[in-house]
Motif scaffolding. Structure first.
Motif, mmCIF file in Angstrom:
data_model
loop_
_atom_site.group_PDB
_atom_site.id
_atom_site.type_symbol
_atom_site.label_atom_id
_atom_site.label_comp_id
_atom_site.label_asym_id
_atom_site.label_seq_id
_atom_site.Cartn_x
_atom_site.Cartn_y
_atom_site.Cartn_z
ATOM 1 N N ASN A 1 -8.971 -10.718 -7.348
ATOM 2 C CA ASN A 1 -9.640 -10.048 -6.436
ATOM 3 C C ASN A 1 -9.095 -8.726 -6.165
ATOM 4 O OD1 ASN A 1 -11.339 -12.186 -5.794
ATOM 5 N ND2 ASN A 1 -10.095 -13.051 -4.101
ATOM 6 N N SER B 1 -9.827 -6.571 -9.385
ATOM 7 C CA SER B 1 -11.154 -6.244 -9.611
ATOM 8 C C SER B 1 -11.455 -5.106 -8.571
ATOM 9 C CB SER B 1 -11.962 -7.457 -9.268
ATOM 10 O OG SER B 1 -11.970 -8.465 -9.964
ATOM 11 N N SER B 2 -11.027 -5.131 -7.496
ATOM 12 C CA SER B 2 -11.061 -4.142 -6.347
ATOM 13 C C SER B 2 -10.543 -2.717 -6.750
ATOM 14 C CB SER B 2 -10.319 -4.447 -4.866
ATOM 15 O OG SER B 2 -10.946 -5.556 -4.402
ATOM 16 N N ILE C 1 -10.009 -1.900 -9.896
ATOM 17 C CA ILE C 1 -10.753 -1.298 -10.997
ATOM 18 C C ILE C 1 -12.083 -0.805 -10.702
ATOM 19 C CG2 ILE C 1 -11.992 -2.380 -13.280
ATOM 20 C CD1 ILE C 1 -9.414 -4.094 -13.426
ATOM 21 N N GLU C 2 -12.932 -1.650 -9.675
ATOM 22 C CA GLU C 2 -13.989 -1.166 -9.387
ATOM 23 C C GLU C 2 -14.019 0.313 -8.841
ATOM 24 O OE1 GLU C 2 -15.705 -4.009 -6.701
ATOM 25 O OE2 GLU C 2 -15.715 -5.750 -8.226
ATOM 26 N N LYS C 3 -12.889 0.810 -7.910
ATOM 27 C CA LYS C 3 -12.691 1.977 -7.393
ATOM 28 C C LYS C 3 -12.120 2.859 -8.458
ATOM 29 C CE LYS C 3 -12.064 0.425 -2.728
ATOM 30 N NZ LYS C 3 -13.340 1.108 -2.071
ATOM 31 N N ARG C 4 -11.871 2.621 -9.582
ATOM 32 C CA ARG C 4 -11.314 3.185 -10.468
ATOM 33 C C ARG C 4 -10.016 3.814 -10.230
ATOM 34 N NH1 ARG C 4 -15.090 4.077 -14.507
ATOM 35 N NH2 ARG C 4 -14.019 5.966 -15.419
#
Length: 108
Positions: free
Chosen positions: A23, A26-27, A29-32
């Motif tokens: 989790n 992923s957070s 990576i999603e926000k770069r």
């Protein structure tokens, strides 16, 4: 191998289980905030509340730019379940192509 002078940062973060590690990774990576994360199980031994504890934990190694150190720490602290999460980071170097890939795939 050719190395650059750019450099990047590797974060080492411990988690109580694989789901929490996934989790948080992923957070990030999603926000770069990070370009990638490697997640794996480890055994940990440490002092906590006056006792020596031994636990199975999960670690994420996350790669990012120097510009994102505060962003990564802030996000991890805001969603981590530990009262005192282990969020360490250090300067790293790699082959030129990999460093360029990291820096191309994070906020700057």
């Amino acid at each position: 191998l050719q190395y650059s002078n750019m450099g990047f940062v590797v974060f080492y973060i411990t988690h109580p289980n694989e789901e929490q590690a996934q989790n948080i990774a992923s957070s990030l990576i999603e926000k770069r905030y990070v370009a990638c994360a490697n997640i794996y199980p480890v055994g940990s031994e440490y002092h906590w509340n006056g006792k020596v504890e031994k636990d199975a934990e999960w670690v994420s190694l996350c790669k990012t730019s120097y510009d994102n150190i505060e962003r990564v720490e802030s996000l991890v602290k805001s969603i981590h379940v530990y009262a005192t999460p282990c969020i360490t980071h250090w300067k790293a170097a790699a082959n030129v192509e990999y460093e360029k890939w990291i820096l191309k795939n994070v906020l700057r």
